[in-house]
Motif scaffolding. Structure first.
Motif, PDB file in Angstrom:
ATOM      1  N   GLN A  58       9.396  -0.642  -8.472  1.00 11.54           N
ATOM      2  CA  GLN A  58       8.308  -0.287  -7.559  1.00 11.54           C
ATOM      3  C   GLN A  58       7.264  -1.396  -7.604  1.00 11.54           C
ATOM      4  O   GLN A  58       7.280  -2.210  -8.527  1.00 11.54           O
ATOM      5  CB  GLN A  58       7.662   1.024  -7.992  1.00 11.54           C
ATOM      6  CG  GLN A  58       8.636   2.184  -8.118  1.00 11.54           C
ATOM      7  CD  GLN A  58       7.926   3.490  -8.401  1.00 11.54           C
ATOM      8  OE1 GLN A  58       7.883   4.353  -7.559  1.00 11.54           O
ATOM      9  NE2 GLN A  58       7.356   3.633  -9.581  1.00 11.54           N
ATOM     10  N   ARG A  60       3.508  -3.301  -5.413  1.00  9.96           N
ATOM     11  CA  ARG A  60       2.646  -3.433  -4.244  1.00  9.96           C
ATOM     12  C   ARG A  60       2.428  -4.915  -3.982  1.00  9.96           C
ATOM     13  O   ARG A  60       1.971  -5.643  -4.871  1.00  9.96           O
ATOM     14  CB  ARG A  60       1.316  -2.752  -4.529  1.00  9.96           C
ATOM     15  CG  ARG A  60       0.404  -2.671  -3.324  1.00  9.96           C
ATOM     16  CD  ARG A  60      -0.786  -1.828  -3.645  1.00  9.96           C
ATOM     17  NE  ARG A  60      -1.834  -2.665  -4.209  1.00  9.96           N
ATOM     18  CZ  ARG A  60      -3.118  -2.522  -3.917  1.00  9.96           C
ATOM     19  NH1 ARG A  60      -3.507  -1.543  -3.130  1.00  9.96           N
ATOM     20  NH2 ARG A  60      -4.013  -3.320  -4.433  1.00  9.96           N
ATOM     21  N   ILE A  62       0.493  -7.798  -1.777  1.00  7.96           N
ATOM     22  CA  ILE A  62      -0.641  -8.038  -0.875  1.00  7.96           C
ATOM     23  C   ILE A  62      -0.222  -9.189   0.029  1.00  7.96           C
ATOM     24  O   ILE A  62       0.076 -10.287  -0.444  1.00  7.96           O
ATOM     25  CB  ILE A  62      -1.938  -8.415  -1.638  1.00  7.96           C
ATOM     26  CG1 ILE A  62      -2.231  -7.444  -2.761  1.00  7.96           C
ATOM     27  CG2 ILE A  62      -3.103  -8.573  -0.651  1.00  7.96           C
ATOM     28  CD1 ILE A  62      -3.047  -6.237  -2.452  1.00  7.96           C
ATOM     29  N   SER A  82       4.538  -8.341  -5.629  1.00  6.33           N
ATOM     30  CA  SER A  82       4.830  -6.979  -6.092  1.00  6.33           C
ATOM     31  C   SER A  82       5.512  -7.066  -7.452  1.00  6.33           C
ATOM     32  O   SER A  82       5.689  -6.064  -8.125  1.00  6.33           O
ATOM     33  CB  SER A  82       5.776  -6.306  -5.102  1.00  6.33           C
ATOM     34  OG  SER A  82       7.007  -7.015  -5.073  1.00  6.33           O
ATOM     35  N   ASP A  88       8.825  -8.331  -1.953  1.00  5.34           N
ATOM     36  CA  ASP A  88       7.941  -9.271  -1.262  1.00  5.34           C
ATOM     37  C   ASP A  88       8.535  -9.680   0.087  1.00  5.34           C
ATOM     38  O   ASP A  88       7.844  -9.726   1.100  1.00  5.34           O
ATOM     39  CB  ASP A  88       7.706 -10.526  -2.116  1.00  5.34           C
ATOM     40  CG  ASP A  88       6.865 -10.235  -3.359  1.00  5.34           C
ATOM     41  OD1 ASP A  88       6.343  -9.104  -3.488  1.00  5.34           O
ATOM     42  OD2 ASP A  88       6.731 -11.149  -4.196  1.00  5.34           O
ATOM     43  N   ALA A  91       8.234  -6.926   2.600  1.00  7.11           N
ATOM     44  CA  ALA A  91       6.847  -6.788   3.067  1.00  7.11           C
ATOM     45  C   ALA A  91       6.582  -7.804   4.190  1.00  7.11           C
ATOM     46  O   ALA A  91       6.021  -7.465   5.239  1.00  7.11           O
ATOM     47  CB  ALA A  91       5.870  -6.999   1.914  1.00  7.11           C
ATOM     48  N   PRO A 118      -2.188  -4.505   1.965  1.00  4.69           N
ATOM     49  CA  PRO A 118      -1.254  -4.199   0.880  1.00  4.69           C
ATOM     50  C   PRO A 118      -0.056  -3.412   1.412  1.00  4.69           C
ATOM     51  O   PRO A 118      -0.206  -2.570   2.286  1.00  4.69           O
ATOM     52  CB  PRO A 118      -2.101  -3.322  -0.055  1.00  4.69           C
ATOM     53  CG  PRO A 118      -3.112  -2.680   0.842  1.00  4.69           C
ATOM     54  CD  PRO A 118      -3.311  -3.585   2.023  1.00  4.69           C
ATOM     55  N   ILE A 119       1.115  -3.747   0.930  1.00  5.40           N
ATOM     56  CA  ILE A 119       2.327  -2.996   1.274  1.00  5.40           C
ATOM     57  C   ILE A 119       2.884  -2.453  -0.029  1.00  5.40           C
ATOM     58  O   ILE A 119       3.230  -3.209  -0.936  1.00  5.40           O
ATOM     59  CB  ILE A 119       3.382  -3.889   1.962  1.00  5.40           C
ATOM     60  CG1 ILE A 119       2.758  -4.636   3.151  1.00  5.40           C
ATOM     61  CG2 ILE A 119       4.617  -3.075   2.324  1.00  5.40           C
ATOM     62  CD1 ILE A 119       3.160  -4.226   4.515  1.00  5.40           C
ATOM     63  N   SER A 120       2.924  -1.110  -0.134  1.00  4.74           N
ATOM     64  CA  SER A 120       3.353  -0.474  -1.386  1.00  4.74           C
ATOM     65  C   SER A 120       4.782   0.027  -1.299  1.00  4.74           C
ATOM     66  O   SER A 120       5.220   0.528  -0.265  1.00  4.74           O
ATOM     67  CB  SER A 120       2.436   0.695  -1.684  1.00  4.74           C
ATOM     68  OG  SER A 120       1.109   0.218  -1.850  1.00  4.74           O
ATOM     69  N   TYR A 122       7.024   2.639  -3.368  1.00  5.73           N
ATOM     70  CA  TYR A 122       7.095   3.657  -4.414  1.00  5.73           C
ATOM     71  C   TYR A 122       8.288   4.553  -4.166  1.00  5.73           C
ATOM     72  O   TYR A 122       8.546   4.936  -3.040  1.00  5.73           O
ATOM     73  CB  TYR A 122       5.804   4.476  -4.474  1.00  5.73           C
ATOM     74  CG  TYR A 122       4.633   3.642  -4.923  1.00  5.73           C
ATOM     75  CD1 TYR A 122       4.565   3.141  -6.227  1.00  5.73           C
ATOM     76  CD2 TYR A 122       3.599   3.326  -4.043  1.00  5.73           C
ATOM     77  CE1 TYR A 122       3.502   2.348  -6.633  1.00  5.73           C
ATOM     78  CE2 TYR A 122       2.539   2.533  -4.442  1.00  5.73           C
ATOM     79  CZ  TYR A 122       2.500   2.035  -5.743  1.00  5.73           C
ATOM     80  OH  TYR A 122       1.465   1.246  -6.146  1.00  5.73           O
TER      81      TYR A 122
END
Length: 123
Positions: A58, A60, A62, A82, A88, A91, A118-120, A122
């Protein structure tokens, strides 16, 4: 360039202004439909990389990009990783598929604006 020649100097200045990327402008760029619509777009279009999913990775990322005068996102890059290259990459891919934004405006003129989101990921 020879600064003595006024005409070439003026052309250069105009050209430079075309390339300038602003960080803050009077009207910031906006994803069509606003922030909520952007979050929904990301959620719908993101494809969790299967290798990361299998490993339970997992993170995040940016991402920073330029919203061009025509609203198209360009120069997309990860400014904070991330921690996983496949996340990455995804994203960046999802941002590259975004529809055109409402461009940033300065003195009632569309300008290039640097934007970060930001791209998360999870599970």
């Amino acid at each position: 360039a020879n600064r003595m020649d006024d005409t070439s100097y003026d052309d250069e200045e105009v050209e430079e202004e075309e390339k300038v990327v602003f960080k803050v402008v009077e009207t910031m760029p906006e994803f069509p439909g606003g922030q909520q619509a952007m979050m929904k777009f990301i959620a719908v279009h993101i494809q969790y990389p299967s290798n990361a999913m299998e490993k339970g990775i997992q993170g995040r990322a940016i991402c920073q990009f330029v919203v061009e005068k025509d609203g198209k996102p360009s120069n997309i890059q990860v400014v904070r990783t991330s921690g996983d290259p496949s996340l990455d990459k995804e994203a960046i891919r999802v941002i590259s598929t975004m529809p055109k934004w409402k461009p940033g405006m300065l003195r009632e003129k569309a300008v290039r604006v640097k934007y970060a989101i930001p791209i998360s990921f999870y599970l």
